[in-house]
Write a protein that holds these residues in place. Structure first.
Motif, short mmCIF file in Angstrom:
data_model
loop_
_atom_site.label_atom_id
_atom_site.label_comp_id
_atom_site.label_asym_id
_atom_site.label_seq_id
_atom_site.Cartn_x
_atom_site.Cartn_y
_atom_site.Cartn_z
N ARG A 185 0.78 -1.08 0.02
CA ARG A 185 -0.08 0.05 0.01
C ARG A 185 0.94 1.31 -0.02
O ARG A 185 0.69 2.24 -0.50
CB ARG A 185 -0.76 0.10 1.25
CG ARG A 185 -1.96 1.01 1.34
CD ARG A 185 -2.80 0.89 2.31
NE ARG A 185 -3.65 1.91 2.60
CZ ARG A 185 -4.81 2.23 2.17
NH1 ARG A 185 -5.32 1.33 1.24
NH2 ARG A 185 -5.45 3.09 2.34
N SER A 186 2.12 1.08 0.38
CA SER A 186 2.99 2.28 0.55
C SER A 186 3.42 2.65 -0.83
O SER A 186 4.08 3.88 -1.21
CB SER A 186 4.26 2.12 1.33
OG SER A 186 5.08 1.37 0.83
N TYR A 187 3.11 2.15 -1.97
CA TYR A 187 3.61 2.37 -3.37
C TYR A 187 2.38 3.25 -3.85
O TYR A 187 2.43 3.31 -5.10
CB TYR A 187 3.72 1.02 -4.03
CG TYR A 187 5.21 0.75 -3.56
CD1 TYR A 187 6.33 1.13 -4.52
CD2 TYR A 187 5.45 -0.27 -2.70
CE1 TYR A 187 7.57 0.75 -3.88
CE2 TYR A 187 6.52 -0.65 -2.31
CZ TYR A 187 7.81 -0.21 -2.90
OH TYR A 187 8.93 -0.59 -2.68
N ARG A 188 1.14 3.59 -3.20
CA ARG A 188 0.15 4.09 -3.79
C ARG A 188 0.61 5.65 -4.29
O ARG A 188 1.57 5.96 -3.90
CB ARG A 188 -0.92 4.31 -2.66
CG ARG A 188 -0.82 5.58 -1.63
CD ARG A 188 -1.60 5.59 -0.74
NE ARG A 188 -1.36 6.29 0.27
CZ ARG A 188 -0.24 6.13 1.13
NH1 ARG A 188 0.67 5.08 1.34
NH2 ARG A 188 0.15 7.11 2.29
N VAL A 189 -0.19 6.08 -5.35
CA VAL A 189 -0.05 7.50 -5.54
C VAL A 189 -1.30 8.02 -5.75
O VAL A 189 -2.42 7.66 -6.17
CB VAL A 189 0.58 7.52 -7.29
CG1 VAL A 189 0.79 8.94 -7.68
CG2 VAL A 189 1.66 6.71 -7.26
N ASP A 190 -1.66 9.22 -5.12
CA ASP A 190 -2.78 9.92 -4.79
C ASP A 190 -2.53 11.11 -5.75
O ASP A 190 -1.51 11.80 -5.76
CB ASP A 190 -2.93 10.33 -3.53
CG ASP A 190 -3.34 9.24 -2.74
OD1 ASP A 190 -4.09 8.42 -3.11
OD2 ASP A 190 -2.71 9.13 -1.28
N VAL A 191 -3.68 11.57 -6.49
CA VAL A 191 -3.96 12.69 -7.25
C VAL A 191 -4.96 13.46 -7.05
O VAL A 191 -6.20 12.69 -6.72
CB VAL A 191 -3.82 12.46 -8.93
CG1 VAL A 191 -4.08 13.57 -9.70
CG2 VAL A 191 -2.30 12.06 -9.05
N ARG A 192 -5.11 14.70 -6.99
CA ARG A 192 -6.39 15.57 -6.86
C ARG A 192 -6.43 16.49 -8.08
O ARG A 192 -5.49 17.30 -8.21
CB ARG A 192 -6.22 16.42 -5.40
CG ARG A 192 -7.59 17.06 -5.31
CD ARG A 192 -8.44 16.37 -4.18
NE ARG A 192 -9.77 17.46 -4.02
CZ ARG A 192 -10.83 17.02 -4.43
NH1 ARG A 192 -11.16 15.47 -4.51
NH2 ARG A 192 -11.80 17.68 -3.97
N CYS A 193 -7.38 16.65 -8.92
CA CYS A 193 -7.73 17.16 -10.06
C CYS A 193 -8.99 17.43 -10.32
O CYS A 193 -9.68 16.35 -10.39
CB CYS A 193 -7.07 16.30 -11.50
SG CYS A 193 -6.91 17.23 -12.84
N ALA A 194 -9.22 18.77 -10.51
CA ALA A 194 -10.44 19.39 -10.99
C ALA A 194 -11.54 18.69 -10.10
O ALA A 194 -12.70 18.47 -10.32
CB ALA A 194 -10.90 18.92 -12.38
N GLY A 195 -11.32 18.82 -8.71
CA GLY A 195 -12.31 18.38 -7.86
C GLY A 195 -12.43 16.81 -7.54
O GLY A 195 -13.42 16.56 -6.85
N THR A 196 -11.39 15.96 -8.19
CA THR A 196 -11.59 14.70 -8.19
C THR A 196 -10.47 13.99 -7.35
O THR A 196 -9.42 14.52 -7.90
CB THR A 196 -11.84 14.03 -9.56
OG1 THR A 196 -12.90 14.83 -10.27
CG2 THR A 196 -12.08 12.71 -9.64
N SER A 197 -10.58 12.98 -6.86
CA SER A 197 -9.60 12.31 -5.94
C SER A 197 -9.35 11.05 -6.76
O SER A 197 -10.33 10.31 -7.03
CB SER A 197 -9.70 12.06 -4.60
OG SER A 197 -9.84 13.23 -3.88
N TYR A 198 -8.01 10.81 -7.08
CA TYR A 198 -7.55 9.38 -7.67
C TYR A 198 -6.63 9.01 -6.61
O TYR A 198 -5.74 9.59 -6.23
CB TYR A 198 -6.84 9.73 -8.93
CG TYR A 198 -8.03 10.29 -10.07
CD1 TYR A 198 -8.87 9.53 -10.72
CD2 TYR A 198 -8.09 11.71 -10.26
CE1 TYR A 198 -9.75 9.93 -11.80
CE2 TYR A 198 -8.82 11.99 -11.31
CZ TYR A 198 -9.78 11.10 -11.93
OH TYR A 198 -10.50 11.75 -12.90
N ARG A 199 -6.47 7.63 -6.92
CA ARG A 199 -5.55 6.86 -6.02
C ARG A 199 -5.36 5.51 -7.06
O ARG A 199 -6.24 4.95 -7.36
CB ARG A 199 -6.00 6.32 -4.90
CG ARG A 199 -4.87 5.27 -4.04
CD ARG A 199 -5.41 4.99 -2.73
NE ARG A 199 -4.79 6.24 -1.85
CZ ARG A 199 -5.03 6.25 -0.54
NH1 ARG A 199 -5.30 5.24 0.05
NH2 ARG A 199 -4.32 7.49 0.15
#
Length: 174
Positions: A86-100
């Motif tokens: 799980r420590s290899y996750r990548v989180d992005v926040r773009c245009a009001g949307t959260s991605y993982r």
């Protein structure tokens, strides 16, 4: 001096057609993902950042990464990439949307948008990304652009902690 920049990797997505994944710069400091039906995403590593050759973009340090989608800045926060998968996750926040993008097996990772799994991805670090969108998921062009970028830049999959521990112990044995 000859140009050693690799040619873009072209992939065919079931929903969005041809997608190009390009690694640019002398030391691979930029990944560009584009296609006719997705927004253009650019992930750039800052000059002077320490480069880890095991990561296509070269770092997991968010202080040294800039992510833009069609020219608009987005927030990117890779995990540290230590023992736990799980420590290899990548989180992005773009245009009001959260991605993982988070590993869920040895070869693949799942894409989660606003808490819901929408696809599964695999990439062996060669910029070629395979996507399998979840049946019934309402997949948007932004979803594909972000997912292909993250999979190409950070790779997919990860070994379970127990397997990593076994390897570490076996390294210590004569």
């Amino acid at each position: 001096m000859t140009d050693t920049t690799p040619l873009p990797a072209a992939v065919e997505d079931d929903h969005f057609g041809a997608i190009q994944v390009e690694l640019t710069g002398e030391r691979g400091e930029t990944i560009v993902v584009s296609g006719e039906r997705i927004p253009r995403v650019v992930l750039t590593r800052a000059p002077g950042a320490t480069v880890d050759d095991h990561i296509a973009i070269g770092t997991r340090d968010p202080r040294h990464l800039t992510l833009t989608v069609d020219g608009e800045e987005a927030t990117i926060k890779p995990g540290k990439g230590k023992l736990r998968r799980r420590s290899y996750r990548v989180d992005v926040r773009c245009a009001g949307t959260s991605y993982r993008l988070v590993p869920d097996s040895i070869p693949s990772s799942r894409l989660i948008r606003d808490g819901k799994r929408i696809g599964d991805f695999s990439s062996g670090g060669d910029r070629r990304v395979l996507a399998e969108w979840r049946e019934g998921a309402a997949v948007e062009p932004l979803d594909a652009a972000i997912a292909y970028t993250l999979a190409a830049a950070f790779g997919t999959g990860g070994q379970p902690m127990w397997m990593m521990l076994v390897e570490a112990v076996s390294e210590l044995l004569p």
